[in-house]
Design a protein around this motif. Structure first.
Motif, PDB file in Angstrom:
ATOM      1  N   ASP A  68      43.178  45.894  37.623  1.00  8.90           N
ATOM      2  CA  ASP A  68      44.137  43.897  38.200  1.00  8.90           C
ATOM      3  C   ASP A  68      43.279  43.274  38.629  1.00  8.90           C
ATOM      4  O   ASP A  68      44.152  42.569  39.421  1.00  8.90           O
ATOM      5  N   ALA A  69      42.065  43.649  39.110  1.00  6.11           N
ATOM      6  CA  ALA A  69      41.866  42.797  40.424  1.00  6.11           C
ATOM      7  C   ALA A  69      41.660  41.465  40.046  1.00  6.11           C
ATOM      8  O   ALA A  69      40.871  41.338  38.673  1.00  6.11           O
ATOM      9  N   PRO A  70      41.814  40.534  40.712  1.00  3.77           N
ATOM     10  CA  PRO A  70      41.968  39.199  40.162  1.00  3.77           C
ATOM     11  C   PRO A  70      40.548  39.117  40.023  1.00  3.77           C
ATOM     12  O   PRO A  70      39.792  39.112  41.210  1.00  3.77           O
ATOM     13  N   LEU A  71      40.279  38.165  39.372  1.00  4.32           N
ATOM     14  CA  LEU A  71      38.831  37.253  39.107  1.00  4.32           C
ATOM     15  C   LEU A  71      38.450  35.940  39.619  1.00  4.32           C
ATOM     16  O   LEU A  71      39.127  35.139  38.732  1.00  4.32           O
ATOM     17  N   GLY A  72      37.617  35.408  40.056  1.00  7.28           N
ATOM     18  CA  GLY A  72      37.151  33.961  40.173  1.00  7.28           C
ATOM     19  C   GLY A  72      37.860  33.500  40.859  1.00  7.28           C
ATOM     20  O   GLY A  72      37.800  32.163  41.313  1.00  7.28           O
ATOM     21  N   LEU A  73      38.893  34.100  41.760  1.00  8.10           N
ATOM     22  CA  LEU A  73      39.758  33.548  42.973  1.00  8.10           C
ATOM     23  C   LEU A  73      39.189  32.908  44.261  1.00  8.10           C
ATOM     24  O   LEU A  73      38.423  31.999  44.890  1.00  8.10           O
ATOM     25  N   GLY A  74      37.890  34.334  44.762  1.00 13.79           N
ATOM     26  CA  GLY A  74      36.871  33.924  45.088  1.00 13.79           C
ATOM     27  C   GLY A  74      37.385  33.837  46.249  1.00 13.79           C
ATOM     28  O   GLY A  74      38.885  34.884  47.171  1.00 13.79           O
ATOM     29  N   TRP A  75      37.267  33.381  47.878  1.00 19.64           N
ATOM     30  CA  TRP A  75      38.186  32.836  49.307  1.00 19.64           C
ATOM     31  C   TRP A  75      39.720  33.074  49.141  1.00 19.64           C
ATOM     32  O   TRP A  75      39.530  31.831  48.650  1.00 19.64           O
ATOM     33  N   GLN A  76      39.914  33.623  49.824  1.00 21.97           N
ATOM     34  CA  GLN A  76      41.875  33.740  49.524  1.00 21.97           C
ATOM     35  C   GLN A  76      42.607  33.148  51.425  1.00 21.97           C
ATOM     36  O   GLN A  76      43.770  33.963  51.308  1.00 21.97           O
ATOM     37  N   GLY A  77      41.875  33.047  51.768  1.00 22.24           N
ATOM     38  CA  GLY A  77      42.096  33.325  53.709  1.00 22.24           C
ATOM     39  C   GLY A  77      42.167  34.451  53.822  1.00 22.24           C
ATOM     40  O   GLY A  77      41.483  35.782  53.148  1.00 22.24           O
ATOM     41  N   PRO A  78      42.449  34.403  55.036  1.00 19.12           N
ATOM     42  CA  PRO A  78      41.938  35.781  56.647  1.00 19.12           C
ATOM     43  C   PRO A  78      42.706  37.078  55.785  1.00 19.12           C
ATOM     44  O   PRO A  78      43.676  37.107  55.615  1.00 19.12           O
ATOM     45  N   SER A  79      42.130  38.211  55.721  1.00 18.84           N
ATOM     46  CA  SER A  79      42.350  39.302  54.735  1.00 18.84           C
ATOM     47  C   SER A  79      41.554  40.740  54.713  1.00 18.84           C
ATOM     48  O   SER A  79      39.986  39.817  54.935  1.00 18.84           O
ATOM     49  N   LEU A  80      42.321  42.260  55.477  1.00 24.86           N
ATOM     50  CA  LEU A  80      40.868  43.430  55.141  1.00 24.86           C
ATOM     51  C   LEU A  80      41.419  43.572  53.672  1.00 24.86           C
ATOM     52  O   LEU A  80      41.243  45.034  53.711  1.00 24.86           O
ATOM     53  N   ASP A  81      41.530  43.171  53.143  1.00 22.82           N
ATOM     54  CA  ASP A  81      42.260  43.874  51.656  1.00 22.82           C
ATOM     55  C   ASP A  81      41.403  43.150  50.572  1.00 22.82           C
ATOM     56  O   ASP A  81      40.705  43.155  49.319  1.00 22.82           O
ATOM     57  N   TYR A  82      39.709  42.571  51.269  1.00 22.72           N
ATOM     58  CA  TYR A  82      38.646  41.968  49.513  1.00 22.72           C
ATOM     59  C   TYR A  82      37.792  43.020  49.679  1.00 22.72           C
ATOM     60  O   TYR A  82      38.133  44.304  49.992  1.00 22.72           O
ATOM     61  N   ARG A  83      38.414  44.172  48.347  1.00 24.60           N
ATOM     62  CA  ARG A  83      37.739  44.664  47.491  1.00 24.60           C
ATOM     63  C   ARG A  83      36.202  44.696  47.518  1.00 24.60           C
ATOM     64  O   ARG A  83      35.294  45.598  47.629  1.00 24.60           O
ATOM     65  N   LYS A  84      35.593  43.001  47.504  1.00 27.46           N
ATOM     66  CA  LYS A  84      34.109  43.482  47.398  1.00 27.46           C
ATOM     67  C   LYS A  84      33.856  41.540  48.352  1.00 27.46           C
ATOM     68  O   LYS A  84      34.766  40.861  47.864  1.00 27.46           O
ATOM     69  N   LEU A  85      32.390  41.976  48.781  1.00 26.57           N
ATOM     70  CA  LEU A  85      32.073  40.589  49.263  1.00 26.57           C
ATOM     71  C   LEU A  85      30.215  40.679  48.607  1.00 26.57           C
ATOM     72  O   LEU A  85      29.465  41.855  49.042  1.00 26.57           O
ATOM     73  N   GLU A  86      29.985  39.359  48.332  1.00 25.49           N
ATOM     74  CA  GLU A  86      29.038  39.533  47.524  1.00 25.49           C
ATOM     75  C   GLU A  86      28.123  38.183  48.467  1.00 25.49           C
ATOM     76  O   GLU A  86      28.281  37.627  48.638  1.00 25.49           O
ATOM     77  N   LYS A  87      26.434  38.620  47.651  1.00 20.44           N
ATOM     78  CA  LYS A  87      25.570  37.181  48.481  1.00 20.44           C
ATOM     79  C   LYS A  87      25.317  37.854  49.698  1.00 20.44           C
ATOM     80  O   LYS A  87      25.233  36.633  50.790  1.00 20.44           O
TER      81      LYS A  87
END
Length: 274
Positions: A68-87
């Protein structure tokens, strides 16, 4: 950031274990100052206090399901709920860690010639627990490159106990190669056939601990049930001869890190500075 001398680690024994089992422990290598710096920078990036053009973000699934993890949305505003950061090679703190002399020594022992990275990525399980990551392999057509990489260095930025979303592997599974030509998530019927649940090995980690992980070893992680965050930084190193063959987007350009015979990072590849 290294808490040990680069030449003090028994790299040969670690690589022998990695070759046989698909993983190896290197011990706690990232010092306390480095841990604090990378944790702080992780939150800076998630909360938008530090930004880099081209950084990749993926939010976690509210359901805790990987599917269910959303794909292709990218940055969605300040949050500590990001599961992945790349680059993360764009950031000087993370760049300094992935180019440290011990990692260079290990990469040179496995990869001939000039060395680049496929990705530098942070995997995050928040205080709510994060999502499960099913059995998978890192390679195949999904990766869209001309040759299969092998070497990943995985660094725990927080304690990852058995109930805290630690890494799990099926030892020796890398020797069977890719389960499917596509790579990625392993089909459930193949998981059952391999008795993966019975063979799995949990790899609890201390903050600052580093693992060698073979791209093809079956690995996964569950949600954290401790109420504590679990951040881990993974870097995949590969030969500079590797090329991207994807068609839907412009081919990826891989960041150079170690030039063969130079004894240091490639000129012009040190990245941004602070």
């Amino acid at each position: 950031m290294l808490r040990v001398a680069p030449d003090s680690v028994d790299v040969d024994s670690a690589l022998a274990h990695y070759a046989e089992h698909g993983y190896a422990r290197l011990g706690v290598l990232l010092d306390e100052e480095g841990l604090a710096a990378l944790r702080e920078r992780t939150d800076d990036l998630m909360l938008g206090r530090v930004t880099y053009p081209g950084l990749f973000f993926q939010l976690d699934a509210p359901t805790g399901r990987y599917e269910d993890a959303p794909l292709g949305l990218g940055w969605q505003g300040p949050s500590l709920d990001y599961r992945k950061l790349e680059k993360l090679e764009l950031d000087p703190r993370f760049r300094a860690w992935l180019e440290n002399p011990l990692f260079e020594r290990i990469a040179r022992a496995v990869i001939p010639g000039d060395i680049v990275i496929y990705r530098a990525i942070l995997f995050h399980k928040g205080q709510a627990g994060g999502s499960n990551l099913p059995w998978h392999q890192d390679g195949g057509k999904l990766w869209g490159i001309t040759q299969e990489p092998e070497l990943q260095l995985w660094t725990a930025l927080d304690d990852a106990p058995e109930q805290g979303g630690c890494l799990e592997v099926v030892p020796g599974s890398h020797r069977g190669g890719l389960v499917t030509s596509l790579g990625g998530v392993i089909p459930p019927d193949r998981v059952d056939e391999a008795h993966a649940e019975e063979r799995r090995l949990l790899l609890p980690a201390k903050a600052g601990e580093v693992f060698l992980v073979h791209n093809h070893v079956w690995h996964r992680s569950g949600p954290s049930r401790t109420g504590q965050r679990r951040r881990a930084f993974s870097v995949c190193y590969m030969s500079a001869q590797t090329r991207c063959v994807r068609k839907k987007k412009a081919p990826r350009v891989f960041t150079p890190v170690f030039r063969h015979g130079a004894g240091s990072t490639a000129p012009g590849s040190t990245g941004p500075t602070e």
